[in-house]
Scaffold this motif. Structure first.
Motif, PDB file in Angstrom:
ATOM      1  N   LYS A 144      47.885  46.163  50.920  1.00 35.07           N
ATOM      2  CA  LYS A 144      47.765  47.267  49.796  1.00 35.07           C
ATOM      3  C   LYS A 144      47.839  46.738  48.579  1.00 35.07           C
ATOM      4  O   LYS A 144      47.148  46.945  47.683  1.00 35.07           O
ATOM      5  N   PRO A 145      48.932  45.819  48.165  1.00 36.18           N
ATOM      6  CA  PRO A 145      49.076  45.199  46.762  1.00 36.18           C
ATOM      7  C   PRO A 145      47.891  44.366  46.479  1.00 36.18           C
ATOM      8  O   PRO A 145      47.432  44.257  45.339  1.00 36.18           O
ATOM      9  N   TYR A 146      47.351  43.589  47.505  1.00 37.29           N
ATOM     10  CA  TYR A 146      46.350  42.862  47.283  1.00 37.29           C
ATOM     11  C   TYR A 146      44.972  43.755  46.861  1.00 37.29           C
ATOM     12  O   TYR A 146      44.095  43.399  46.027  1.00 37.29           O
ATOM     13  N   ASP A 147      44.757  45.029  47.623  1.00 42.66           N
ATOM     14  CA  ASP A 147      43.601  45.551  47.445  1.00 42.66           C
ATOM     15  C   ASP A 147      43.596  46.525  45.911  1.00 42.66           C
ATOM     16  O   ASP A 147      42.920  46.633  45.183  1.00 42.66           O
ATOM     17  N   TRP A 148      44.818  46.903  45.456  1.00 33.87           N
ATOM     18  CA  TRP A 148      45.305  47.332  44.459  1.00 33.87           C
ATOM     19  C   TRP A 148      44.849  46.279  43.130  1.00 33.87           C
ATOM     20  O   TRP A 148      44.345  46.574  42.257  1.00 33.87           O
ATOM     21  N   TYR A 149      45.232  45.019  43.336  1.00 34.14           N
ATOM     22  CA  TYR A 149      44.911  43.994  42.388  1.00 34.14           C
ATOM     23  C   TYR A 149      43.436  43.747  42.316  1.00 34.14           C
ATOM     24  O   TYR A 149      43.100  43.709  41.315  1.00 34.14           O
ATOM     25  N   SER A 150      42.959  43.743  43.335  1.00 39.17           N
ATOM     26  CA  SER A 150      41.428  43.529  43.459  1.00 39.17           C
ATOM     27  C   SER A 150      40.589  44.543  42.834  1.00 39.17           C
ATOM     28  O   SER A 150      39.520  44.126  42.159  1.00 39.17           O
ATOM     29  N   PHE A 151      40.907  45.720  43.045  1.00 46.22           N
ATOM     30  CA  PHE A 151      39.895  46.881  42.551  1.00 46.22           C
ATOM     31  C   PHE A 151      40.272  47.435  41.420  1.00 46.22           C
ATOM     32  O   PHE A 151      39.491  48.337  40.673  1.00 46.22           O
ATOM     33  N   LYS A 152      41.567  47.157  41.103  1.00 45.96           N
ATOM     34  CA  LYS A 152      42.036  47.783  39.587  1.00 45.96           C
ATOM     35  C   LYS A 152      42.105  46.772  38.588  1.00 45.96           C
ATOM     36  O   LYS A 152      41.889  46.816  37.494  1.00 45.96           O
ATOM     37  N   VAL A 153      42.836  45.621  38.797  1.00 48.18           N
ATOM     38  CA  VAL A 153      43.153  44.526  37.808  1.00 48.18           C
ATOM     39  C   VAL A 153      41.894  43.650  37.489  1.00 48.18           C
ATOM     40  O   VAL A 153      41.631  43.279  36.347  1.00 48.18           O
ATOM     41  N   LEU A 154      41.091  43.072  38.645  1.00 46.15           N
ATOM     42  CA  LEU A 154      40.242  42.194  38.726  1.00 46.15           C
ATOM     43  C   LEU A 154      39.086  42.883  37.805  1.00 46.15           C
ATOM     44  O   LEU A 154      38.555  42.174  36.698  1.00 46.15           O
ATOM     45  N   PRO A 155      38.614  44.082  37.884  1.00 43.85           N
ATOM     46  CA  PRO A 155      37.592  44.538  36.832  1.00 43.85           C
ATOM     47  C   PRO A 155      37.947  44.527  35.461  1.00 43.85           C
ATOM     48  O   PRO A 155      37.156  44.625  34.739  1.00 43.85           O
TER      49      PRO A 155
END
Length: 243
Positions: free
Chosen positions: A173-184
């Motif tokens: 879950k934290p990895y998904d949040w980072y991937s789809f919110k922070v990376l873009p």
């Protein structure tokens, strides 16, 4: 016409290479800066581990596929010495140009070639080691590319595939949040391109996990495959031996 995936989109197979090329044309000039920011510098440790596992000897012949800005090619060249060879390749001209110029700035003039990993322009049994770092997931026919990598290796030669993989469940879950919110957001601020980094997050989810990729490598002709999980599976290094 057959279809394939481009991130979460379904596209014609003939379109995928052009779409991937567009992503890397867009990010080439900021690629290294973004790698440091996205991974908090960990990509350097992942690549250093890959070089250590490669255990190259002076005089070895190495093919670096999807070599991009040349991090691994530079490290491999230091290991094989003047009697060895490191061929630096990528399908994307903008990335390859960045890598070539960076290597020349370091005093390294390596053989450099634009080529498609699914149809490698090298003779069978030409190399002691083939590497592909963070490039396999962008290839349309991964099984074809893996078979080509196996073909150009000598018997006993090794393939190293360093790629994003399936993270451990407690971190999902934290990895998904980072991937789809922070990376873009980082992509928009630093590279002026949020969409390419949204594609990155999507392409990671569409890429085969550790065991599936291991099975694909065996089907492509590698008699033995080891899997090294790094950073709780955020990245995995697959090591295949051509028997």
């Amino acid at each position: 016409m057959s279809s394939t995936h481009f991130g979460y989109q379904t596209v014609d197979e003939a379109e995928k290479a052009g779409k991937v090329r567009g992503v890397f044309d867009s990010v080439a000039s900021r690629y290294d800066v973004m790698n440091d920011l996205m991974s908090l510098g960990m990509h350097r440790a992942w690549k250093a581990y890959t070089v250590a596992v490669a255990a190259l000897r002076e005089g070895d012949k190495v093919l670096d596929i999807a070599g991009g800005t040349g991090d691994l090619a530079k490290a491999f060249a230091a290991k094989v010495g003047p009697r060895g060879t490191v061929v630096h390749t990528d399908i994307n001209e903008a990335m390859l140009r960045q890598g070539r110029d960076r290597l020349l700035d370091k005093g390294l003039a390596l053989p450099t070639s634009i080529c498609d990993a699914e149809s490698l322009p090298f003779a069978t049994g030409s190399f002691d080691l083939v590497s592909v770092a963070f490039g396999l997931r962008n290839m349309t026919h991964k099984e074809r590319a893996l078979a080509e990598m196996c073909r150009v290796l000598r018997p006993g030669g090794r393939l190293l595939v360093l790629e994003f993989s399936k993270v451990a469940e407690p971190l999902q879950k934290p990895y998904d949040w980072y991937s789809f919110k922070v990376l873009p957001m980082l992509g928009k601020l630093v590279a002026g391109d949020a969409d390419s980094y949204r594609y990155l997050a999507e392409s990671i989810r569409m890429h085969p996990g550790q065991q599936e990729l291991k099975a694909m490598m065996k089907a492509a002709g590698f008699g033995h495959v080891d899997v090294h999980n790094l950073s709780a599976g955020v990245v995995a290094l697959h090591v295949g031996i051509k028997c």
